[in-house]
Design a protein around this motif. Sequence first.
Motif, PDB file in Angstrom:
ATOM      1  N   GLU A  30       0.821  -1.224   0.000  1.00  0.00           N
ATOM      2  CA  GLU A  30       0.000   0.000   0.000  1.00  0.00           C
ATOM      3  C   GLU A  30       0.848   1.264   0.000  1.00  0.00           C
ATOM      4  N   LYS A  31       1.918   1.270   0.779  1.00  0.00           N
ATOM      5  CA  LYS A  31       2.757   2.466   0.852  1.00  0.00           C
ATOM      6  C   LYS A  31       3.399   2.769  -0.501  1.00  0.00           C
ATOM      7  N   THR A  32       3.916   1.743  -1.166  1.00  0.00           N
ATOM      8  CA  THR A  32       4.516   1.930  -2.483  1.00  0.00           C
ATOM      9  C   THR A  32       3.465   2.423  -3.478  1.00  0.00           C
ATOM     10  N   TYR A  33       2.290   1.822  -3.414  1.00  0.00           N
ATOM     11  CA  TYR A  33       1.187   2.249  -4.279  1.00  0.00           C
ATOM     12  C   TYR A  33       0.882   3.732  -4.057  1.00  0.00           C
ATOM     13  N   GLN A  34       0.799   4.145  -2.803  1.00  0.00           N
ATOM     14  CA  GLN A  34       0.506   5.542  -2.497  1.00  0.00           C
ATOM     15  C   GLN A  34       1.631   6.464  -2.961  1.00  0.00           C
ATOM     16  N   PHE A  35       2.886   6.029  -2.839  1.00  0.00           N
ATOM     17  CA  PHE A  35       4.014   6.829  -3.327  1.00  0.00           C
ATOM     18  C   PHE A  35       3.892   7.060  -4.839  1.00  0.00           C
ATOM     19  N   ILE A  36       3.613   5.994  -5.573  1.00  0.00           N
ATOM     20  CA  ILE A  36       3.483   6.110  -7.029  1.00  0.00           C
ATOM     21  C   ILE A  36       2.330   7.051  -7.378  1.00  0.00           C
ATOM     22  N   CYS A  37       1.197   6.850  -6.736  1.00  0.00           N
ATOM     23  CA  CYS A  37       0.035   7.704  -6.997  1.00  0.00           C
ATOM     24  C   CYS A  37       0.312   9.153  -6.616  1.00  0.00           C
ATOM     25  N   PHE A  38       1.024   9.367  -5.526  1.00  0.00           N
ATOM     26  CA  PHE A  38       1.389  10.719  -5.102  1.00  0.00           C
ATOM     27  C   PHE A  38       2.239  11.393  -6.175  1.00  0.00           C
ATOM     28  N   ALA A  39       3.245  10.692  -6.671  1.00  0.00           N
ATOM     29  CA  ALA A  39       4.118  11.253  -7.706  1.00  0.00           C
ATOM     30  C   ALA A  39       3.330  11.548  -8.984  1.00  0.00           C
ATOM     31  N   LEU A  40       2.490  10.617  -9.399  1.00  0.00           N
ATOM     32  CA  LEU A  40       1.692  10.842 -10.604  1.00  0.00           C
ATOM     33  C   LEU A  40       0.718  12.002 -10.424  1.00  0.00           C
ATOM     34  N   SER A  41       0.196  12.152  -9.225  1.00  0.00           N
ATOM     35  CA  SER A  41      -0.725  13.251  -8.945  1.00  0.00           C
ATOM     36  C   SER A  41      -0.017  14.597  -9.018  1.00  0.00           C
ATOM     37  N   ILE A  42       1.226  14.631  -8.561  1.00  0.00           N
ATOM     38  CA  ILE A  42       2.017  15.856  -8.670  1.00  0.00           C
ATOM     39  C   ILE A  42       2.207  16.199 -10.142  1.00  0.00           C
ATOM     40  N   LYS A  43       2.625  15.227 -10.924  1.00  0.00           N
ATOM     41  CA  LYS A  43       2.843  15.469 -12.353  1.00  0.00           C
ATOM     42  C   LYS A  43       1.549  15.822 -13.075  1.00  0.00           C
ATOM     43  N   GLY A  44       0.448  15.240 -12.638  1.00  0.00           N
ATOM     44  CA  GLY A  44      -0.840  15.539 -13.242  1.00  0.00           C
ATOM     45  C   GLY A  44      -1.451  16.835 -12.736  1.00  0.00           C
TER      46      GLY A  44
END
Length: 107
Positions: A30-44
Amino acid sequence: MRMLAEFFPEFAEKLDDLDALYKEKRMIDEKTYQFICFALSIKGRSKPCVLKHFKGALEAGATVEELTYILALTMREAAGADDCWTHEVIGDWQEIIAGNIKCDCEK
């Protein structure tokens, strides 16, 4: 999503189905998933998603320091990609100055 939910609810429901499938088939923690989503959200540049995944990462055990690292990493990788892409586009800058390369946007 609000317009989709109102005017094309079938599509919005399919997105919900995708979310459920991602969760069911997830091969990362879950933590890795949230990290990836956080990064993509920043870029988006999605404020709601940045907030959602920042909070989700904290709930999954991340620290503010780790999230700051992810923020810095996202910014650095974006800067590197922007640098490479821009240099590719204007690599022939002398030809641009000489007027030998035209932009499709010129009228």
